[in-house]
Motif scaffolding. Structure first.
Motif, PDB file in Angstrom:
ATOM      1  N   HIS A   1      44.284  28.801   7.157  1.00 32.30           N
ATOM      2  CA  HIS A   1      43.722  29.990   7.805  1.00 32.30           C
ATOM      3  C   HIS A   1      42.820  30.766   6.839  1.00 32.30           C
ATOM      4  CE1 HIS A   1      45.794  29.655  11.587  1.00 32.30           C
ATOM      5  NE2 HIS A   1      46.962  29.531  10.958  1.00 32.30           N
TER       6      HIS A   1
ATOM      7  N   ALA B   1      39.592  28.915   6.581  1.00 35.54           N
ATOM      8  CA  ALA B   1      38.814  29.109   7.814  1.00 35.54           C
ATOM      9  C   ALA B   1      38.136  30.471   7.825  1.00 35.54           C
ATOM     10  CB  ALA B   1      39.712  28.945   9.035  1.00 35.54           C
TER      11      ALA B   1
ATOM     12  N   SER C   1      38.975  20.525   2.694  1.00 37.75           N
ATOM     13  CA  SER C   1      38.554  21.652   3.534  1.00 37.75           C
ATOM     14  C   SER C   1      37.908  22.769   2.723  1.00 37.75           C
ATOM     15  CB  SER C   1      39.754  22.212   4.298  1.00 37.75           C
ATOM     16  OG  SER C   1      40.248  21.254   5.200  1.00 37.75           O
TER      17      SER C   1
ATOM     18  N   ARG D   1      36.914  31.779   5.258  1.00 37.01           N
ATOM     19  CA  ARG D   1      35.949  31.675   4.162  1.00 37.01           C
ATOM     20  C   ARG D   1      36.377  32.344   2.859  1.00 37.01           C
ATOM     21  NH1 ARG D   1      30.568  30.173   6.452  1.00 37.01           N
ATOM     22  NH2 ARG D   1      30.947  29.917   8.673  1.00 37.01           N
TER      23      ARG D   1
END
Length: 63
Positions: free
Chosen positions: A8, A11, A32, A13
């Motif tokens: 999370h 995601a 990722s 950033r």
């Protein structure tokens, strides 16, 4: 729990540096965008800003 939390954060950033005694277990997060620290002791020195750690390993890893 840690993998989901880091996922999370990535995601959203955030820059993430993590350590895992078994680097292969962190491969998905590294792919990722997370960076892999070389040792738990070096994590703070390898971070450009402050960080906090969650450890589930032996007590010697928690500082």
């Amino acid at each position: 729990m840690g993998r989901a939390l880091v996922g999370h954060l990535l995601a959203a950033r955030h820059d993430i540096r993590l350590y895992n005694r078994t680097p292969g277990h962190a491969a998905e997060l590294v792919a990722s965008g997370a960076a892999l620290a070389t040792t738990p002791e070096r994590m703070p020195s390898e971070m450009p800003t402050s960080c906090s750690r969650c450890c589930s390993g032996p007590p010697s890893y928690a500082r």
